[in-house]
Write a protein that holds these residues in place. Structure first.
Motif, mmCIF file in Angstrom:
data_model
loop_
_atom_site.group_PDB
_atom_site.id
_atom_site.type_symbol
_atom_site.label_atom_id
_atom_site.label_comp_id
_atom_site.label_asym_id
_atom_site.label_seq_id
_atom_site.Cartn_x
_atom_site.Cartn_y
_atom_site.Cartn_z
ATOM 1 N N TYR A 1 0.888 -1.292 -0.325
ATOM 2 C CA TYR A 1 0.322 0.279 0.263
ATOM 3 C C TYR A 1 0.732 1.648 0.547
ATOM 4 N N ILE A 2 -0.068 2.312 0.027
ATOM 5 C CA ILE A 2 1.165 3.224 0.066
ATOM 6 C C ILE A 2 2.268 3.478 1.308
ATOM 7 N N ILE A 3 3.474 3.068 0.742
ATOM 8 C CA ILE A 3 4.429 2.999 2.174
ATOM 9 C C ILE A 3 4.444 4.308 2.846
ATOM 10 N N THR A 4 4.787 4.030 4.849
ATOM 11 C CA THR A 4 4.345 4.936 5.568
ATOM 12 C C THR A 4 5.993 5.749 5.918
ATOM 13 N N ILE B 1 -3.821 -0.177 7.939
ATOM 14 C CA ILE B 1 -3.656 -0.246 6.367
ATOM 15 C C ILE B 1 -4.764 -0.093 5.501
ATOM 16 N N ILE B 2 -5.679 -0.956 5.648
ATOM 17 C CA ILE B 2 -6.801 -0.824 5.077
ATOM 18 C C ILE B 2 -7.536 0.404 4.720
ATOM 19 N N LYS B 3 -7.577 0.745 5.446
ATOM 20 C CA LYS B 3 -7.893 2.442 5.512
ATOM 21 C C LYS B 3 -7.207 3.173 4.742
ATOM 22 N N ARG B 4 -5.941 3.641 4.180
ATOM 23 C CA ARG B 4 -4.534 3.817 4.349
ATOM 24 C C ARG B 4 -4.559 3.675 2.598
ATOM 25 N N ASN B 5 -5.119 2.019 2.332
ATOM 26 C CA ASN B 5 -5.378 1.914 0.932
ATOM 27 C C ASN B 5 -6.336 2.134 0.198
ATOM 28 N N ASN B 6 -7.474 3.232 0.669
ATOM 29 C CA ASN B 6 -8.579 3.580 0.191
ATOM 30 C C ASN B 6 -9.882 2.144 0.182
ATOM 31 N N ASN B 7 -9.583 1.210 1.892
ATOM 32 C CA ASN B 7 -10.362 0.646 2.185
ATOM 33 C C ASN B 7 -9.709 -0.967 0.442
#
Length: 276
Positions: free
Chosen positions: A2-5, A21-27
């Motif tokens: 996903y978008i790397i923190t 993580i899922i939230k950062r990845n647009n669900n």
């Protein structure tokens, strides 16, 4: 993935809840581990798909997933699943570290994942998760040192669940390391590169040396391993996808359907259509 923190990019390490993580990845619940090693601390029942193989993981288990793997978390809240992600550069500080990280925990030849139980969910939360957060707030160097030690502890505990005869195998470390790197590069490039010479070049060895190492560690030639990978992925796509055989051939990097059909039939004695 996903978008790397920023934490993972800067430190080579992060620990975060799955729901975050899922939230950062647009669900979206599908990820790729890229070059990172992942440890999932499972405190709620979870269904996990890794490389198109489904695994039902009960609460109270730790799952180890190596680099360049496609991962999907099926519907679970994720509040009780912690994802530890780290790079080899972050973890490898000694020969012992290299031996552990290149072991069957992340390069399990019988499965895409390795699962080990832990006995006390409350202890795992307090000793590992809460303690790590305290270090993070206190001091960066202490936090990273604690992170390394925590990862090492999780892996060494998991080693107890590897059969003794497997641990005691006399394998040259440099061979093991190179073969594991070969498997990572193969996972990344199997659709576009089907020659041993490509992988040997990526690993800075000769094709003959790469085959010597794979035969020593796995009992198979490098060419055979590439073919096995292509056949495995072909069978998965033929069985589980709605793509036509022509589309699958293109997806796997074959010039046309006929080329793919000949390859598949040669190595399985079956036509691709028989797998539908």
């Amino acid at each position: 993935m996903y978008i790397i923190t920023d934490q993972l990019r800067e430190n080579g390490f992060s620990v975060i809840r799955l729901d975050q993580i899922i939230k950062r990845n647009n669900n979206i619940r599908k990820f790729n581990t890229l070059e990172y090693f992942c440890i999932y601390i499972i405190m709620e029942d979870l269904q996990l798909i890794v490389e198109n193989t489904s695994h039902n993981i009960p609460a109270g288990n730790i799952v180890f997933v190596g680099p360049q793997k496609k991962v999907e978390f099926l519907k679970a809240p994720g509040y009780e699943v912690f994802v530890i992600t780290f790079s080899s550069t972050f973890f490898e500080r000694s020969i012992k570290d290299s031996l552990v990280i290149n072991s069957q925990l992340f390069f399990n030849y019988n499965s895409e994942i390795f699962i080990a139980p832990f006995t006390n969910i409350h202890e795992m939360r307090v000793v590992f998760i809460d303690r790590m957060e305290s270090f993070r707030k206190k001091d960066k160097s202490l936090y990273l040192s604690a992170a390394h030690n925590a990862i090492e502890r999780l892996m060494l505990d998991a080693f107890l669940h590897i059969p003794t005869e497997e641990v005691k195998k006399d394998i040259k470390f440099d061979y093991l390391y190179c073969v594991n790197k070969f498997k990572v590069v193969l996972q990344r490039d199997y659709k576009t590169a089907k020659k041993v010479s490509h992988y040997a070049s990526e690993l800075n060895v000769t094709p003959r040396k790469l085959t010597e190492m794979t035969e020593y560690v796995l009992g198979k030639s490098a060419k055979h391993i590439i073919i096995e990978k292509l056949i495995t992925e072909s069978k998965k796509m033929l069985s589980y996808s709605n793509h036509t055989i022509s589309q699958i051939a293109y997806e796997l990097g074959f010039s046309d359907e006929g080329n793919f059909t000949n390859f598949f039939k040669k190595h399985t004695k079956k036509n691709p259509s028989e797998m539908r």
